[in-house]
Design an enzyme around this catalytic site. Structure first.
Site, PDB file in Angstrom:
ATOM      1  N   TYR A  87       9.657  -0.962  -1.855  1.00 56.76           N
ATOM      2  CA  TYR A  87       8.270  -1.430  -1.816  1.00 56.76           C
ATOM      3  C   TYR A  87       7.496  -0.709  -0.715  1.00 56.76           C
ATOM      4  O   TYR A  87       6.382  -0.222  -0.931  1.00 56.76           O
ATOM      5  CB  TYR A  87       8.239  -2.943  -1.572  1.00 56.76           C
ATOM      6  CG  TYR A  87       6.844  -3.489  -1.337  1.00 56.76           C
ATOM      7  CD1 TYR A  87       5.982  -3.711  -2.400  1.00 56.76           C
ATOM      8  CD2 TYR A  87       6.386  -3.763  -0.047  1.00 56.76           C
ATOM      9  CE1 TYR A  87       4.694  -4.195  -2.192  1.00 56.76           C
ATOM     10  CE2 TYR A  87       5.117  -4.255   0.173  1.00 56.76           C
ATOM     11  CZ  TYR A  87       4.269  -4.471  -0.903  1.00 56.76           C
ATOM     12  OH  TYR A  87       3.002  -4.941  -0.688  1.00 56.76           O
ATOM     13  N   ASN A 117      -6.395  -2.566  -6.217  1.00 53.44           N
ATOM     14  CA  ASN A 117      -5.656  -3.628  -5.536  1.00 53.44           C
ATOM     15  C   ASN A 117      -4.370  -4.020  -6.246  1.00 53.44           C
ATOM     16  O   ASN A 117      -3.451  -4.528  -5.607  1.00 53.44           O
ATOM     17  CB  ASN A 117      -6.565  -4.862  -5.405  1.00 53.44           C
ATOM     18  CG  ASN A 117      -5.784  -6.092  -5.012  1.00 53.44           C
ATOM     19  OD1 ASN A 117      -5.408  -6.262  -3.845  1.00 53.44           O
ATOM     20  ND2 ASN A 117      -5.509  -6.963  -5.988  1.00 53.44           N
ATOM     21  N   LYS A 149       4.059   1.764  -0.831  1.00 50.15           N
ATOM     22  CA  LYS A 149       2.850   1.527  -0.060  1.00 50.15           C
ATOM     23  C   LYS A 149       2.571   2.686   0.899  1.00 50.15           C
ATOM     24  O   LYS A 149       1.417   2.977   1.226  1.00 50.15           O
ATOM     25  CB  LYS A 149       2.943   0.199   0.691  1.00 50.15           C
ATOM     26  CG  LYS A 149       2.844  -1.013  -0.227  1.00 50.15           C
ATOM     27  CD  LYS A 149       1.527  -1.027  -1.013  1.00 50.15           C
ATOM     28  CE  LYS A 149       1.373  -2.286  -1.842  1.00 50.15           C
ATOM     29  NZ  LYS A 149       0.058  -2.348  -2.533  1.00 50.15           N
ATOM     30  N   VAL A 163      -2.524  -0.918 -14.873  1.00 49.32           N
ATOM     31  CA  VAL A 163      -2.971   0.204 -14.042  1.00 49.32           C
ATOM     32  C   VAL A 163      -2.027   1.395 -14.108  1.00 49.32           C
ATOM     33  O   VAL A 163      -2.414   2.518 -13.753  1.00 49.32           O
ATOM     34  CB  VAL A 163      -3.171  -0.214 -12.570  1.00 49.32           C
ATOM     35  CG1 VAL A 163      -4.290  -1.231 -12.451  1.00 49.32           C
ATOM     36  CG2 VAL A 163      -1.870  -0.733 -11.958  1.00 49.32           C
TER      37      VAL A 163
END
Length: 258
Positions: free
Chosen positions: A158, A90, A162, A64
């Site tokens: 991380y 996802n 997000k 991706v």
């Protein structure tokens, strides 16, 4: 009632965990699925499981972080099924090791997390919007964010990636609303998937000590499963949420209430 009858859905990261659960549930609801995953064999396994259960799916290898590969997956969906109706961005990765501080991350670690978690969702959204506008009639994007992008929870790097996903979701929803394109995100809490394991380690269920920790994270006191996340994604993908866009839907057992 089939909530996604005859709709074409691309699911990235469909080979395992949340993505696989989404692909399977959406297929049960009548969708034609493109199971995209970095690991071709995982994509093939997910697709074969759907077909064996009576659903319709094809596999596709996809990194991706590479815009050309994401564009190719969308093109495959359109060539195979005639159109794209839902894009589920996802695919994602965790920090290389659990418990890493910002000082532990190298620039390479940072760039890899941003490339997959951030640019991967950007690539998927961009290609989906292009296709939706070209074919007309709107469309739906469902991203996998995280409560780590809503509060200070988990690793710093991380969580930052997000946070990017979460804000991209909200801003894009406003930008494309007039084109009848809806954009939302599910935001899981502490969940047991293959992201928790070292590269190459086989998936296994949590042992009792690990399960106890997971239950303790959530006021409801239960382990959050990929299937929980899939049901939330189904709501956002289908017509039950026709007037819902720009939301970040926590699947966190009440964690954000604390």
């Amino acid at each position: 009632m089939s909530l996604l009858a005859d709709r074409t859905v691309v699911v990235t990261g469909a080979g395992a965990g949340i993505g696989r659960a989404i692909a399977q549930l959406f297929a049960q609801e009548g969708a034609n699925i493109v199971c995209a995953d970095l690991r071709r064999e995982w994509a093939e396994g997910a697709s074969a499981a759907i077909e064996a259960a009576g659903g319709t799916a094809i596999p596709a290898a996809c990194d991706v972080a590479d815009p050309d590969q994401v564009a190719a997956v969308v093109a495959t969906a359109v060539a195979t099924y005639g159109r794209l109706d839902v894009m589920v961005n996802n695919a994602g990765i965790a920090s290389p090791r659990s418990g890493m501080t910002i000082e532990d991350h190298t620039v390479k670690d940072f760039d890899h997390l941003v490339a997959v978690n951030g640019r991967g969702v950007f690539n998927g959204c961009k290609e989906a919007v292009r296709q939706f506008k070209q074919q007309g009639g709107g469309g739906v994007i469902v991203n996998t964010g995280s409560i780590a992008g809503m509060i200070s929870w988990g690793g710093v790097v991380y969580g930052a990636t997000k946070g990017l996903v979460n804000q991209l979701t909200r801003a894009l929803a406003a930008e494309v609303a007039s084109d009848k394109i809806r954009v939302n995100a599910i935001c899981p809490g502490g969940i047991w998937t293959n992201l928790a394991f070292a590269k190459g380690e086989e998936f296994r269920p949590p042992d009792e000590a690990e399960a106890k920790v997971l239950r303790s994270l959530h006021p409801i006191g239960e382990i959050i499963t990929p299937e929980d996340c899939a049901r939330a994604a189904l709501y956002l993908a289908c017509d039950l949420s026709t007037n819902v866009t720009g939301i970040l839907l926590p699947v966190d057992g009440g964690y954000l209430t604390k």
